[in-house]
Write a protein that holds these residues in place. Structure first.
Motif, PDB file in Angstrom:
ATOM      1  N   GLU A 180       0.826  -1.212   0.000  1.00 49.03           N
ATOM      2  CA  GLU A 180       0.000   0.000   0.000  1.00 49.03           C
ATOM      3  C   GLU A 180       0.866   1.269   0.000  1.00 49.03           C
ATOM      4  O   GLU A 180       0.541   2.264  -0.668  1.00 49.03           O
ATOM      5  N   PHE A 181       1.944   1.250   0.748  1.00 43.25           N
ATOM      6  CA  PHE A 181       2.754   2.449   0.966  1.00 43.25           C
ATOM      7  C   PHE A 181       3.631   2.794  -0.231  1.00 43.25           C
ATOM      8  O   PHE A 181       3.713   3.961  -0.648  1.00 43.25           O
ATOM      9  N   VAL A 182       4.276   1.773  -0.806  1.00 45.55           N
ATOM     10  CA  VAL A 182       5.241   2.028  -1.882  1.00 45.55           C
ATOM     11  C   VAL A 182       4.638   2.784  -3.068  1.00 45.55           C
ATOM     12  O   VAL A 182       5.282   3.706  -3.605  1.00 45.55           O
ATOM     13  N   PRO A 183       3.409   2.456  -3.532  1.00 48.92           N
ATOM     14  CA  PRO A 183       2.870   3.188  -4.692  1.00 48.92           C
ATOM     15  C   PRO A 183       2.623   4.679  -4.434  1.00 48.92           C
ATOM     16  O   PRO A 183       2.433   5.441  -5.385  1.00 48.92           O
ATOM     17  N   MET A 184       2.628   5.098  -3.175  1.00 48.82           N
ATOM     18  CA  MET A 184       2.391   6.508  -2.848  1.00 48.82           C
ATOM     19  C   MET A 184       3.672   7.346  -2.832  1.00 48.82           C
ATOM     20  O   MET A 184       3.622   8.567  -2.676  1.00 48.82           O
TER      21      MET A 184
END
Length: 400
Positions: free
Chosen positions: A393-397
């Motif tokens: 979830e975090f990496v794509p942001m």
């Protein structure tokens, strides 16, 4: 026959003879067997055993009281049934959702690995067998080695003047790094108590997740730096001059703020040895549990270093007796950090996590002071299943 041919034949026969145990010593039993409907069958040949059980995170969790932690959850246990050939077996009563699972056997109360499954992962001093239930379009598909371009994983040593020793860390470079002249953003990814620089790459499936997200265009190509957050260690157990020490949770120096204060040593090494975009907007830091604690306090101690901060099931408040300037004036340092307008401050935790209430208290502090953040809540507790989810979830942001 020529002498060279005779020599080759002799070497071949010698090699085969010495390899027999490795070639033919494996188990003929299939375990675990992933059935077409995604139920899973476990088998163990133990004709003299009186009771065989399997325990793993695919089973319903059960609650347990742990001194100092209170009530925590641990994997349940299921009984295997013995057949006339001495083979014990158990099939899950319902299909398993796509996920990476860990398990082990209990034979008359003694824990053992599945001799039919060579795939194992260490978490602190606990070793479990693992298997993967795949599912196209599921998160678990990101945990696989898929047919996509792959990055590289290196173990490197760096000098840490702040901790007074050479230290080891794991670094992922994205596909094409070696053949390009481009510079890349950097994501610093920190482990929990008892973990080390191997934790995120093994248990967290970081390389697979990054490869797959980058291949789908969902993440920017980036360098990922996975440090050893234990100030007492120079490297993971068995990977330093200390030899084959017994892995253990040692947080004896966690309350000194040494790792947090010395973190610029890591950043300086990476910026001087890799092609990085060496500015705040192109740096992120996140971690799980103790690593979330480190990420919180490093980012507020050095507010000009990171524009993206992730707290995964984070420990929040300094332990009792902590004596370090790093932990002083928490609200004031957070105010200074948020005045510099970080791009993303992301908090994630499971609704059954033993650190849940501390995270509620921390969010109230942020709300009271008008410090903006993004909150993500998932089911379950303090487990790797959640931390892999948070990573995807975090990496794509990052670095948009």
């Amino acid at each position: 026959m020529k002498k060279s041919s005779l020599l080759f034949l002799f070497l071949l026969l010698w090699t085969v003879g010495n390899a027999q145990q490795a070639l033919w010593g494996g188990s003929q039993i299939v375990s675990p067997e992933i059935n077409p409907d995604n139920t899973v069958t476990f088998r163990l040949f133990a004709p003299n055993a009186k009771k065989v059980q399997v325990t793993g995170d695919f089973l319903p969790m059960q609650k347990k009281q742990v001194p100092g932690l209170g009530e925590v959850e641990e994997p349940g246990v299921a009984d295997l049934t013995k057949d006339d050939n001495g083979v014990w077996s158990f099939t899950t009563p319902s299909p398993l959702s796509p996920e990476l699972y860990g398990y082990s056997f209990l034979v008359d109360g003694l824990k053992m690995m599945d001799p039919s499954n060579v795939y194992m992962i260490r978490d602190v001093a606990t070793v479990t067998n693992v298997f993967l239930i795949d599912g196209e379009g599921s998160r678990a598909h990101y945990y696989k080695v898929n047919d996509v371009p792959h990055g590289s994983v290196s173990r490197v040593w760096y000098d840490s003047p702040g901790l007074g020793k050479k230290r080891r860390m794991t670094i992922y470079t994205p596909p094409g790094y070696e053949d390009s002249k481009d510079s890349y953003p950097v994501f610093y990814l920190l482990h929990g108590a008892g973990g080390d620089e191997e934790a995120w790459i093994a248990l967290g499936r970081t390389a697979q997740i990054l490869d797959n997200l980058i291949a789908e265009g969902k993440a920017e190509p980036m360098i990922v730096v996975m440090t050893n957050g234990n100030a007492v260690q120079s490297a993971a157990p068995g990977e330093s001059a200390e030899g084959f020490t017994v892995p253990k949770m040692d947080v004896s120096r966690m309350n000194r703020g040494e790792f947090e204060a010395s973190f610029p040593d890591v950043v300086n090494y990476v910026d001087t040895h890799y092609r990085t975009k060496a500015d705040k907007h192109h740096r992120a830091i996140a971690g799980l549990s103790m690593g979330g604690f480190h990420s919180l306090h490093i980012s507020k101690q050095y507010p000009d270093l990171f524009d993206y901060i992730g707290l995964f099931s984070a420990a929040i408040f300094p332990p009792q007796g902590a004596q370090s300037s790093v932990y002083e004036d928490m609200t004031g340092k957070l105010r200074n950090q948020f005045e510099m307008k970080p791009e993303l401050y992301w908090i994630a935790i499971g609704d059954k996590d033993f650190l849940y209430e501390d995270n509620v208290k921390f969010r109230k502090l942020l709300d009271k002071n008008g410090f903006p953040y993004v909150y993500y809540e998932s089911p379950d507790g303090h487990i790797w299943k959640n931390w892999r989810i948070y990573l995807t979830e975090f990496v794509p942001m990052l670095f948009k």
